[in-house]
Design an enzyme around this catalytic site. Structure first.
Site, PDB file in Angstrom:
ATOM      1  N   ARG A 164      -7.206  -4.473   9.929  1.00 44.12           N
ATOM      2  CA  ARG A 164      -6.853  -3.509  10.481  1.00 44.12           C
ATOM      3  C   ARG A 164      -8.101  -2.439  11.137  1.00 44.12           C
ATOM      4  O   ARG A 164      -8.092  -1.405  10.958  1.00 44.12           O
ATOM      5  CB  ARG A 164      -6.103  -2.457   9.763  1.00 44.12           C
ATOM      6  N   SER A 281       3.296  -0.049   9.301  1.00 39.50           N
ATOM      7  CA  SER A 281       2.717   0.432   7.947  1.00 39.50           C
ATOM      8  C   SER A 281       1.735   1.657   7.737  1.00 39.50           C
ATOM      9  O   SER A 281       1.064   1.849   8.758  1.00 39.50           O
ATOM     10  CB  SER A 281       1.571  -0.669   7.290  1.00 39.50           C
ATOM     11  N   GLU A 381      -3.564   3.952   7.624  1.00 37.41           N
ATOM     12  CA  GLU A 381      -3.754   3.084   8.613  1.00 37.41           C
ATOM     13  C   GLU A 381      -4.011   3.853   9.929  1.00 37.41           C
ATOM     14  O   GLU A 381      -4.881   3.638  10.881  1.00 37.41           O
ATOM     15  CB  GLU A 381      -2.766   2.066   8.839  1.00 37.41           C
TER      16      GLU A 381
HETATM   17  N1  EPU Z   1       7.236  -4.743  -1.388  1.00 35.64           N
HETATM   18  C1  EPU Z   1       7.946  -4.056  -2.357  1.00 35.64           C
HETATM   19  N2  EPU Z   1       8.614  -2.910  -2.031  1.00 35.64           N
HETATM   20  C2  EPU Z   1       8.312  -2.400  -0.989  1.00 35.64           C
HETATM   21  C3  EPU Z   1       7.811  -2.768   0.349  1.00 35.64           C
HETATM   22  C4  EPU Z   1       7.114  -4.121  -0.042  1.00 35.64           C
HETATM   23  O1  EPU Z   1       7.828  -4.647  -3.348  1.00 35.64           O
HETATM   24  O2  EPU Z   1       8.957  -1.331  -0.683  1.00 35.64           O
HETATM   25  C5  EPU Z   1       6.630  -5.885  -1.509  1.00 35.64           C
HETATM   26  C6  EPU Z   1       7.344  -7.288  -0.848  1.00 35.64           C
HETATM   27  O3  EPU Z   1       8.328  -7.639  -1.517  1.00 35.64           O
HETATM   28  C7  EPU Z   1       6.320  -8.370  -0.764  1.00 35.64           C
HETATM   29  C8  EPU Z   1       5.099  -7.279  -0.647  1.00 35.64           C
HETATM   30  O4  EPU Z   1       5.497  -6.212  -1.156  1.00 35.64           O
HETATM   31  O5  EPU Z   1       6.091  -9.080  -1.831  1.00 35.64           O
HETATM   32  C9  EPU Z   1       4.393  -7.232   0.651  1.00 35.64           C
HETATM   33  O6  EPU Z   1       5.505  -6.986   1.627  1.00 35.64           O
HETATM   34  P1  EPU Z   1       5.607  -7.360   3.184  1.00 35.64           P
HETATM   35  O7  EPU Z   1       5.747  -8.758   3.180  1.00 35.64           O
HETATM   36  O8  EPU Z   1       6.709  -6.562   3.831  1.00 35.64           O
HETATM   37  O9  EPU Z   1       4.366  -7.225   3.718  1.00 35.64           O
HETATM   38  P2  EPU Z   1       3.078  -5.805   3.876  1.00 35.64           P
HETATM   39  O10 EPU Z   1       1.765  -6.343   3.212  1.00 35.64           O
HETATM   40  O11 EPU Z   1       4.145  -4.714   3.260  1.00 35.64           O
HETATM   41  C10 EPU Z   1       1.900  -6.398   6.000  1.00 35.64           C
HETATM   42  C11 EPU Z   1       1.488  -5.941   7.050  1.00 35.64           C
HETATM   43  C12 EPU Z   1       2.443  -5.685   8.279  1.00 35.64           C
HETATM   44  C13 EPU Z   1       3.088  -6.954   8.584  1.00 35.64           C
HETATM   45  C14 EPU Z   1       3.476  -7.922   7.267  1.00 35.64           C
HETATM   46  C15 EPU Z   1       3.673  -9.186   7.761  1.00 35.64           C
HETATM   47  C16 EPU Z   1      -0.329  -4.306   6.464  1.00 35.64           C
HETATM   48  C17 EPU Z   1      -0.657  -2.899   6.018  1.00 35.64           C
HETATM   49  N3  EPU Z   1       1.079  -4.486   6.809  1.00 35.64           N
HETATM   50  O12 EPU Z   1       2.953  -5.687   5.432  1.00 35.64           O
HETATM   51  O13 EPU Z   1       2.118  -5.067   9.267  1.00 35.64           O
HETATM   52  O14 EPU Z   1       4.209  -7.072   9.642  1.00 35.64           O
HETATM   53  O15 EPU Z   1       2.280  -7.941   6.183  1.00 35.64           O
HETATM   54  O16 EPU Z   1       2.543  -9.903   8.110  1.00 35.64           O
HETATM   55  O17 EPU Z   1      -1.228  -5.133   6.397  1.00 35.64           O
HETATM   56  C18 EPU Z   1       1.556  -2.661  10.378  1.00 35.64           C
HETATM   57  O18 EPU Z   1       0.460  -3.017  10.221  1.00 35.64           O
HETATM   58  O19 EPU Z   1       1.936  -1.773  11.108  1.00 35.64           O
HETATM   59  C19 EPU Z   1       2.647  -3.887   9.781  1.00 35.64           C
HETATM   60  C20 EPU Z   1       3.913  -3.710   9.992  1.00 35.64           C
END
Ligand code: EPU
Length: 385
Positions: A164, A281, A381
């Site tokens: 990012r 995010s 971010e």
């Molecule tokens: N989780 C929780 N509680 C929550 C949210 C997440 O326990 O409220 C856990 C989920 O269960 C999962 C883990 O955290 O095990 C990761 O969550 P998720 O797969 O939704 O992905 P993320 O790491 O939260 C990142 C990117 C997203 C992207 C997704 C999929 C960043 C900051 N965010 O989210 O990007 O869509 O992976 O690749 O790297 C963005 O940058 O705006 C964005 C949406």
């Protein structure tokens, strides 16, 4: 180009925050932009480049000249046995561009479906989702130097992409608030040549000599070029996509299948900014050393963590925030999305929107809780203005 004074920015930021720009100019021609940049009035004015407004928090009116990028167009530049080189102008909507490439039969961007914002903003934060980052499909970009009006090109290495992150997020930020001073000693470089008929190397033109540590607010990205290889392979490493494969009993999905699945996953857990204001995010996923990770696992054995190649670990910021009890909570009209704690939302809609102050108060409260519980300072971010 027409200048609008005291222009509303509410529909130009995906949070839907009420704020005004002292002056707003819609950039729909590179030549007109160059002419504008070379005026004394422009060089004496603070300015800000606005793409889709999907990665910023406005905490007040913008006392600057806002350049709203509306450069449109997309085309195939070159095709050979290796792949397709595709170019889109900066003002194109990102998701529409992804959809169009798939319609043409050029796979490669499907994991990045439904990311809000414009093509021009996509390299700034090196957008990424479901195992693919922009830098994996990026060839080069063209930008206009807002000090000289010169056009220049950058390849991937010159963009210094990180998680990012890119050269466009660093340095020069002061210019939003302080008028830029024209540097007469700045070495002039020859203008860019058109790409028509150019072969595979699309990114060889010079960049400003004095770019120092970064190009934030110094460059306006005009077009972005992508390389989509013909030896395509679906990227399905993410758990959510593995689940879709199992659900559909389809372990060799087409690019269109992956696109449909990514859209379904995103619609399920992320709010549509057209309906509920948000910037995706709100925090980056933090990385920690192996020892820190072990300490955190000792406090919370279920912490979501992923090993990185360098021995460090990436933690899920959404999980950390959720563990601190923030999911569904709010301050004023700024709230934490109930299906994904990493996303902050505008609960008041267009009529009674949250303020940037409320968003930042909520963000700081979340940072404090996560820091107190896990010793990790979450890094926002979006750009806070
Ligand atoms: N989780 C929780 N509680 C929550 C949210 C997440 O326990 O409220 C856990 C989920 O269960 C999962 C883990 O955290 O095990 C990761 O969550 P998720 O797969 O939704 O992905 P993320 O790491 O939260 C990142 C990117 C997203 C992207 C997704 C999929 C960043 C900051 N965010 O989210 O990007 O869509 O992976 O690749 O790297 C963005 O940058 O705006 C964005 C949406």
């Amino acid at each position: 180009m027409v200048t609008e004074f005291n222009a509303s920015l509410q529909s130009y930021n995906s949070f839907g925050i009420l704020a005004r720009a002292q002056e707003l100019i819609r950039v729909s021609s590179i030549e007109a932009l160059q002419a504008l940049v070379r005026t004394q009035a422009f060089q004496q004015s603070p300015r800000m480049v606005l793409g889709g407004g999907s990665n910023m928090v406005l905490t007040g009116d913008v006392k600057a000249l806002v350049l709203k990028v509306e450069l449109m167009g997309k085309r195939l530049l070159h095709e050979d046995e290796k792949g397709y080189w595709v170019e889109a102008m900066a003002g194109e909507n990102w998701h529409d561009f992804v959809t169009w490439t798939l319609e043409q039969g050029w796979p490669g961007l499907e994991n990045l479906a439904l990311i809000p914002g414009t093509v021009g903003a996509s390299p700034v934060q090196n957008i990424g989702a479901y195992g693919v980052e922009l830098q994996d499909r990026f060839d080069s970009l063209e930008a206009v130097d807002l000090l000289t009006g010169e056009v220049f090109n950058l390849n991937a290495a010159q963009c210094a992409f990180g998680y990012r992150d890119s050269i466009f997020k660093h340095g020069q930020m002061k210019q939003v608030l302080v008028p830029a001073v024209r540097d007469s000693a700045l070495e002039r470089r020859p203008a860019d040549r058109p790409l028509e008929g150019q072969d595979k190397t699309l990114s060889s033109n010079p960049l400003p000599m004095d770019w120092g540590l970064g190009l934030a607010n110094r460059a306006l990205i005009t077009r972005v070029r992508f390389f989509l290889p013909k030896r395509w392979r679906a990227v399905l490493d993410y758990q959510d996509l593995q689940k879709k494969c199992a659900e559909h009993n389809n372990w060799e999905p087409s690019a269109q299948d992956v696109f449909n699945w990514v859209c379904a996953i995103r619609r399920d857990k992320l709010p549509d900014p057209k309906v509920v204001g948000n910037v995706g995010s709100f925090f980056k996923n933090p990385t920690v050393s192996a020892e820190q990770c072990k300490d955190i696992i000792a406090i919370e054995p279920s912490v979501v963590h992923y090993p990185l190649l360098d021995g460090r670990f990436k933690l899920a910021a959404g999980w950390l925030i959720d563990a601190c009890g923030w999911r569904g909570k709010s301050i004023g009209q700024a709230g934490v999305y109930d299906k994904q704690a990493l996303v902050l939302i505008n609960k008041g809609g267009a009529d009674n929107p949250c303020t940037g102050g409320e968003v930042m108060t909520l963000a700081r409260a979340i940072q404090t809780s996560v820091y107190e519980r896990f010793g990790i300072l979450l890094e926002p971010e979006p750009l806070v203005l």
